[in-house]
Design a protein around this motif. Structure first.
Motif, short mmCIF file in Angstrom:
data_model
loop_
_atom_site.label_atom_id
_atom_site.label_comp_id
_atom_site.label_asym_id
_atom_site.label_seq_id
_atom_site.Cartn_x
_atom_site.Cartn_y
_atom_site.Cartn_z
N LYS A 1 -39.38 -67.70 123.06
CA LYS A 1 -40.55 -67.17 123.76
C LYS A 1 -41.13 -65.99 123.00
O LYS A 1 -40.43 -65.05 122.61
CB LYS A 1 -40.17 -66.74 125.17
CG LYS A 1 -41.36 -66.34 126.04
CD LYS A 1 -40.90 -66.04 127.45
CE LYS A 1 -42.08 -65.68 128.35
NZ LYS A 1 -43.01 -66.80 128.52
N GLY A 2 -42.45 -66.04 122.78
CA GLY A 2 -43.16 -64.93 122.21
C GLY A 2 -43.04 -64.74 120.71
O GLY A 2 -43.64 -63.82 120.16
N SER A 3 -42.29 -65.62 120.04
CA SER A 3 -42.05 -65.42 118.60
C SER A 3 -43.00 -66.20 117.71
O SER A 3 -43.15 -65.87 116.54
CB SER A 3 -40.61 -65.81 118.25
OG SER A 3 -39.69 -64.93 118.83
N GLY A 4 -43.60 -67.27 118.24
CA GLY A 4 -44.37 -68.13 117.36
C GLY A 4 -45.56 -68.78 118.01
O GLY A 4 -45.91 -68.51 119.16
N ILE A 5 -46.18 -69.65 117.22
CA ILE A 5 -47.23 -70.54 117.71
C ILE A 5 -46.63 -71.94 117.70
O ILE A 5 -46.25 -72.46 116.66
CB ILE A 5 -48.46 -70.53 116.78
CG1 ILE A 5 -49.01 -69.11 116.61
CG2 ILE A 5 -49.54 -71.48 117.31
CD1 ILE A 5 -49.60 -68.50 117.84
N VAL B 1 -44.28 -66.51 113.89
CA VAL B 1 -45.16 -65.35 113.73
C VAL B 1 -44.34 -64.07 113.66
O VAL B 1 -44.59 -63.21 112.82
CB VAL B 1 -46.18 -65.28 114.89
CG1 VAL B 1 -47.05 -64.04 114.76
CG2 VAL B 1 -47.04 -66.54 114.90
N ARG B 2 -43.35 -63.95 114.53
CA ARG B 2 -42.48 -62.78 114.55
C ARG B 2 -41.05 -63.23 114.29
O ARG B 2 -40.72 -64.41 114.44
CB ARG B 2 -42.59 -62.09 115.91
CG ARG B 2 -43.99 -61.54 116.17
CD ARG B 2 -44.16 -61.06 117.59
NE ARG B 2 -45.52 -60.54 117.82
CZ ARG B 2 -46.13 -60.55 118.98
NH1 ARG B 2 -45.54 -61.06 120.04
NH2 ARG B 2 -47.34 -60.05 119.10
N ALA C 1 -47.65 -73.81 123.62
CA ALA C 1 -46.60 -73.31 124.51
C ALA C 1 -46.12 -71.95 124.03
O ALA C 1 -46.00 -71.70 122.83
CB ALA C 1 -45.43 -74.28 124.56
N GLU C 2 -45.84 -71.07 124.99
CA GLU C 2 -45.23 -69.78 124.66
C GLU C 2 -43.79 -69.98 124.16
O GLU C 2 -43.30 -69.21 123.35
CB GLU C 2 -45.23 -68.86 125.88
CG GLU C 2 -46.60 -68.35 126.28
CD GLU C 2 -47.08 -67.21 125.38
OE1 GLU C 2 -46.29 -66.73 124.54
OE2 GLU C 2 -48.24 -66.79 125.53
N GLU C 3 -43.15 -71.00 124.68
CA GLU C 3 -41.82 -71.38 124.18
C GLU C 3 -41.62 -72.87 124.40
O GLU C 3 -42.25 -73.48 125.26
CB GLU C 3 -40.70 -70.60 124.88
CG GLU C 3 -40.48 -71.00 126.32
CD GLU C 3 -39.21 -70.41 126.93
OE1 GLU C 3 -38.38 -69.86 126.19
OE2 GLU C 3 -39.07 -70.51 128.18
#
Length: 273
Positions: free
Chosen positions: A70-74, A152-153, A52-54
């Motif tokens: 959203k967009g920060s991890g796996i 990840v971020r 999932a993206e989030e």
């Protein structure tokens, strides 16, 4: 901010070239683990992956909240049907998964260690970079859903410290050579397939799988003075001495007695500073 490329992951990781049977990436969901638990009941195949993206209701061990912006991890889960592994040995899967995450961090040049039973800590201040949740699924066929949340971020402001006061960190903050989430997901899933395959072939026995020595070398908990908090306000204070072939922690109490601690029983495990 690029989305995770599902097509590329499928090309690299799906059978017959790769180890997985199915792989989907969704923009948002409550919990990938919850989704795959439902899919398991509906007959989803062994080694089905959902990313999932989030997550809007991501959870960790003991139903603790896992921040999944959203967009920060796996945020991924894998449904496994390891017929070779007895139900009593499923608990050691989280150990194999932890090794896979540290295989990834080593590949990316990030200093990371394992905190028993299910955390990956990174950087000089040992912030929490990843968490692992393994859940057995009831049904006619043995199933287990393995969830991994990996930062990840940077997560941004407002994210509370995790259990035990662990502050969050991310691969980016620790100097990872790439933070492209498609690359990171591909590396993580490849490492997981390798570790899980060995775990499965050994019937869940970490020593027989050749995983136990690796875990001992990477687990920062071992050798520490720890306080293990158990249900009912019961606590064990002592030295974390070892992890056995089933993934259980061996603690030498202050009374000199050796205690075997099951991950599922632990409310918190904290170092005594």
């Amino acid at each position: 901010m690029n989305a995770i490329n599902a097509g590329r992951l499928r090309a690299e990781l799906l059978a017959p070239q790769g180890p997985y049977a199915a792989l989907d990436v969704v923009p948002s969901t409550g919990s990938t683990n919850a989704d795959l638990r439902r899919a398991s009941v509906e007959g989803a195949a062994d080694r089905t992956v959902l990313i999932a993206e989030e997550q809007t209701s991501g959870v960790g061990r003991r139903a603790r909240v896992w921040a999944s912006p959203k967009g920060s991890g796996i945020y991924l889960s894998v449904l496994l049907r390891p017929a070779e592994v007895p139900f009593s040995a499923l608990g050691s899967l989280a150990i194999a998964a932890g090794l896979a995450v540290t295989d990834l961090t080593a590949e990316l040049g990030v200093d990371a260690v394992l905190k028993w039973p299910n955390d990956v800590l990174a950087g000089p201040h040992r912030g929490k970079c990843a968490g692992i949740l393994s859940e057995a699924v009831a049904g006619d066929e043995l199933g287990v859903v393995l969830g991994i949340g990996l930062n990840v971020r940077p997560l941004g402001p407002g994210v509370e410290p995790g259990a035990g006061g662990l502050l969050p960190t991310s691969l980016a903050e620790q100097g990872a050579r790439t933070t492209d989430r498609t690359d990171v997901a591909a590396l993580l899933l490849a490492a997981l397939a390798d570790r899980e395959d060995r775990w499965r072939a050994a019937g869940g026995d970490l020593a027989k799988a050749g995983l136990l020595d690796d875990y001992r070398a990477r687990c920062e908990t071992l050798g520490q003075e720890v306080r293990v908090l158990l249900p009912g306000d019961h606590a064990i204070l002592g030295t974390a001495e070892d992890v056995d072939g089933a993934g259980q922690l061996e603690v030498r109490g202050q009374d000199g007695k050796r205690h075997t601690v099951f991950a599922g029983d632990v409310v918190h495990l904290r170092p005594v500073r």
